[in-house]
Scaffold this motif. Sequence first.
Motif, PDB file in Angstrom:
ATOM      1  N   GLY A 201       0.765  -0.996  -0.598  1.00  6.36           N
ATOM      2  CA  GLY A 201      -0.331   0.070   0.198  1.00  6.36           C
ATOM      3  C   GLY A 201       1.067   1.091  -0.148  1.00  6.36           C
ATOM      4  O   GLY A 201       2.520   1.276  -0.077  1.00  6.36           O
ATOM      5  N   ARG A 202       0.594   2.138  -0.170  1.00 12.44           N
ATOM      6  CA  ARG A 202       1.204   3.994   0.060  1.00 12.44           C
ATOM      7  C   ARG A 202       0.097   4.388   0.722  1.00 12.44           C
ATOM      8  O   ARG A 202      -1.310   4.218   0.997  1.00 12.44           O
ATOM      9  CB  ARG A 202       1.144   3.552  -1.174  1.00 12.44           C
ATOM     10  CG  ARG A 202      -0.125   3.575  -2.564  1.00 12.44           C
ATOM     11  CD  ARG A 202       1.053   3.247  -3.952  1.00 12.44           C
ATOM     12  NE  ARG A 202       2.071   1.928  -3.769  1.00 12.44           N
ATOM     13  CZ  ARG A 202       1.640   0.869  -3.884  1.00 12.44           C
ATOM     14  NH1 ARG A 202       1.063   0.572  -3.714  1.00 12.44           N
ATOM     15  NH2 ARG A 202       2.801   0.215  -3.434  1.00 12.44           N
ATOM     16  N   MET A 257      -0.387   1.510   5.992  1.00 12.85           N
ATOM     17  CA  MET A 257       0.284   1.050   6.451  1.00 12.85           C
ATOM     18  C   MET A 257       0.246  -0.617   5.974  1.00 12.85           C
ATOM     19  O   MET A 257      -0.152  -0.912   5.022  1.00 12.85           O
ATOM     20  CB  MET A 257      -0.453   0.607   7.814  1.00 12.85           C
ATOM     21  CG  MET A 257       0.101   1.649   8.744  1.00 12.85           C
ATOM     22  SD  MET A 257       1.866   2.088   9.603  1.00 12.85           S
ATOM     23  CE  MET A 257       1.575   0.835  10.370  1.00 12.85           C
ATOM     24  N   VAL A 258       0.406  -1.559   6.793  1.00  7.46           N
ATOM     25  CA  VAL A 258       0.757  -3.462   6.407  1.00  7.46           C
ATOM     26  C   VAL A 258      -0.703  -3.983   6.470  1.00  7.46           C
ATOM     27  O   VAL A 258      -1.230  -3.617   7.741  1.00  7.46           O
ATOM     28  CB  VAL A 258       1.646  -3.943   7.270  1.00  7.46           C
ATOM     29  CG1 VAL A 258       2.391  -4.707   6.423  1.00  7.46           C
ATOM     30  CG2 VAL A 258       3.270  -2.704   7.095  1.00  7.46           C
ATOM     31  N   TRP A 270      -6.189  -5.257   3.658  1.00  8.61           N
ATOM     32  CA  TRP A 270      -6.025  -3.890   3.891  1.00  8.61           C
ATOM     33  C   TRP A 270      -6.927  -2.941   4.285  1.00  8.61           C
ATOM     34  O   TRP A 270      -8.422  -2.746   4.348  1.00  8.61           O
ATOM     35  CB  TRP A 270      -5.246  -3.442   2.468  1.00  8.61           C
ATOM     36  CG  TRP A 270      -4.568  -3.215   2.895  1.00  8.61           C
ATOM     37  CD1 TRP A 270      -3.389  -1.766   3.452  1.00  8.61           C
ATOM     38  CD2 TRP A 270      -2.688  -3.847   2.550  1.00  8.61           C
ATOM     39  NE1 TRP A 270      -2.310  -1.966   3.174  1.00  8.61           N
ATOM     40  CE2 TRP A 270      -2.105  -3.246   2.955  1.00  8.61           C
ATOM     41  CE3 TRP A 270      -2.870  -4.908   1.411  1.00  8.61           C
ATOM     42  CZ2 TRP A 270      -0.410  -3.131   2.565  1.00  8.61           C
ATOM     43  CZ3 TRP A 270      -1.272  -5.665   1.963  1.00  8.61           C
ATOM     44  CH2 TRP A 270      -0.864  -4.391   1.876  1.00  8.61           C
ATOM     45  N   GLY A 271      -5.925  -1.518   5.390  1.00  3.14           N
ATOM     46  CA  GLY A 271      -7.225  -0.518   5.825  1.00  3.14           C
ATOM     47  C   GLY A 271      -7.170   0.457   5.090  1.00  3.14           C
ATOM     48  O   GLY A 271      -5.782   0.892   4.623  1.00  3.14           O
ATOM     49  N   ALA A 298     -11.192  -6.711   1.690  1.00  2.00           N
ATOM     50  CA  ALA A 298     -10.740  -8.392   2.017  1.00  2.00           C
ATOM     51  C   ALA A 298     -10.584  -8.537   0.219  1.00  2.00           C
ATOM     52  O   ALA A 298     -11.540  -8.236  -0.452  1.00  2.00           O
ATOM     53  CB  ALA A 298     -12.001  -9.033   2.549  1.00  2.00           C
ATOM     54  N   LEU A 299      -9.515  -8.437   0.021  1.00  2.13           N
ATOM     55  CA  LEU A 299      -9.267  -8.643  -1.354  1.00  2.13           C
ATOM     56  C   LEU A 299      -9.063  -9.987  -2.310  1.00  2.13           C
ATOM     57  O   LEU A 299      -8.334 -10.736  -0.873  1.00  2.13           O
ATOM     58  CB  LEU A 299      -7.671  -7.508  -1.187  1.00  2.13           C
ATOM     59  CG  LEU A 299      -7.722  -5.893  -1.103  1.00  2.13           C
ATOM     60  CD1 LEU A 299      -6.318  -5.116  -1.340  1.00  2.13           C
ATOM     61  CD2 LEU A 299      -8.862  -5.733  -2.093  1.00  2.13           C
TER      62      LEU A 299
END
Length: 598
Positions: A201-202, A257-258, A270-271, A298-299
């Motif tokens: 993520g970024r 974040m991670v 991922w949040g 949820a991916l």
Amino acid sequence: MLRSKSFLVPGLAAGLIGLGVAALAQPKLPTRPLPGVVDAVEVTDEMLLNPPEESWLMFRGNYASWGYSPLAQINTENVDTLQLGWSIAMEDGPNQATPLVHEGVLYLPHPDDVVTAHDATNGDLLWEYRRENDVPYWGSGHINRNIAIAGDKIFMSAHDAAIVALDKNTGELVWESSVGDPAATTHSSGPIVAGGRVFSGRLCDYSTPVGCFVAAHDAQTGQELWRTHVIPKPGEPGDESWDGLPYEDRTHASVWMVGSYDAELDLLYWGTSGPAPSPEVLRQPGKGDLLYTNSTLALDPATGEIVWYFQHLPRDNWDTDHTYERILVDAEVRPDPDETWVQNPGLPNGTQRLMTGIPGKTGTVWTLNRETGEFYWAKQTLEQNVIEAIDPATGRVTISEDAIPKQEEGAPVRVCPSLAGGRDWMAGSYSPLTKSMYMPMNNICMDMVASRDDPRYGIKPRLMVTPGEERLGRIDAINVETGRTDWRFDQQAGPMSVLATGGGLLFGGDTSRRFRAFDQESGEVLYETTLPGPVTGFPISYAVDGVQYVAVAAGGGKGGLVVWQFLSGDRSARLGGNANGLFVFRVAGSETTPDQAD
């Protein structure tokens, strides 16, 4: 022009890292085989799925983001004999590093895209990679919270919008892949790797259209496999939730974040953060839910498809990010109605696949079914006034209209927690010994004004310790099955990330330079020492030749630390980040008694 450098430094004292590495890089030093480094065993998928207890192979120790080590040589009985085993200097800058350890080698991310490898028993430097380019840092791009390891490679998310793969044995660059314009895209956290894919993520700019995304790259080649944007395009599901706000005006929604990963379900979690600017009075129209901000996504790791989502806070007006770790546990669902806020009336019986924790700045505990996203229960921890109600059947949030600024440059509005959190990037832990999560948090409110003078969030805040609270910082121990608070540790300084271990301990530091070991069951402080700077790193534990170590980075940097230091009243720590170091502890005598305790 982009340039990359790496070099092996056989036998060189690790303390030279902070003394001007540029002088060491010319000429490039010769490579010499080192036991346990060159030709080291590759990190297999099986190792990542079931990490060897002596290793630390990913950001929070496992895919479930527990922040837990099963090692027990250091325990409640002997932790009072903990002593410094070794330390090394680190690069200047904001220091929130998480080391990795594999086969006696410690891999360390530094600020400003530097990675080093060390002998994990004494810190001797084995190799260094230094990324050099002319791209200016912005936002949190100086920060390098974590790296990843898989196969024969180390993976890093660089500030110049690149994903980088290094040879883990030499530090040589293997491949790099750009994910966008570095003027609008950067990284403050690194990737995780699963099934031959590098997921990242970024942080995306506050004014550049389209918003942010999660991406996957092939671990061998660096080829981008997919990217999933947080903000939906016109006509896509969720587009209507932006209430007619033009697509080009939808910005930010970072994933900085991670993530976590469930291999059995083959789902990646991922949040996400909020929109920019935050106050809706500055981005009208736009009073809808604003999907997929402040959500859990949820991916499908193969395609990036959103299998399910849960929005923890719709219509964000306060920069109330929900980007933090998702803890995955298999446990019963039996929330205590006297200890929790909202419970689904149709709770299941028996052990369930849960996603739990405090994923956002409001300090609210959310417990969901991680297979479906179904809501189970929620608990308030901190004083908060942005969530007015939660629907028990669905978990849908109703926000408080009283907490929303009604006009630009209007009267201040009291909001709790503040945009500094509640919760922030400091990671919590879960211990299977107690079935409890341990969460570092802060009691911070703000009087906010919606203002275009702030080019990022559109907020002018006046921060304060939450009225009625005597101290800024706290660690809450909360049972994941019942929601009961086992204990709470209050402190003046802001607490940083924590680590739970099989020895019944919880390690954690704070902004006043203290590094402590708590009893997981009682919260009693069993050990305390003082380090040179704020203890801002993510602590880990590992073992080499039967000796257990606990490692943590300290030194600081600025950013949010300035806020926590000011509100705590503690000025003892210097926040410039020029005293950065990694500090590694072991119990007295363990170097001569290598047998691992049962």
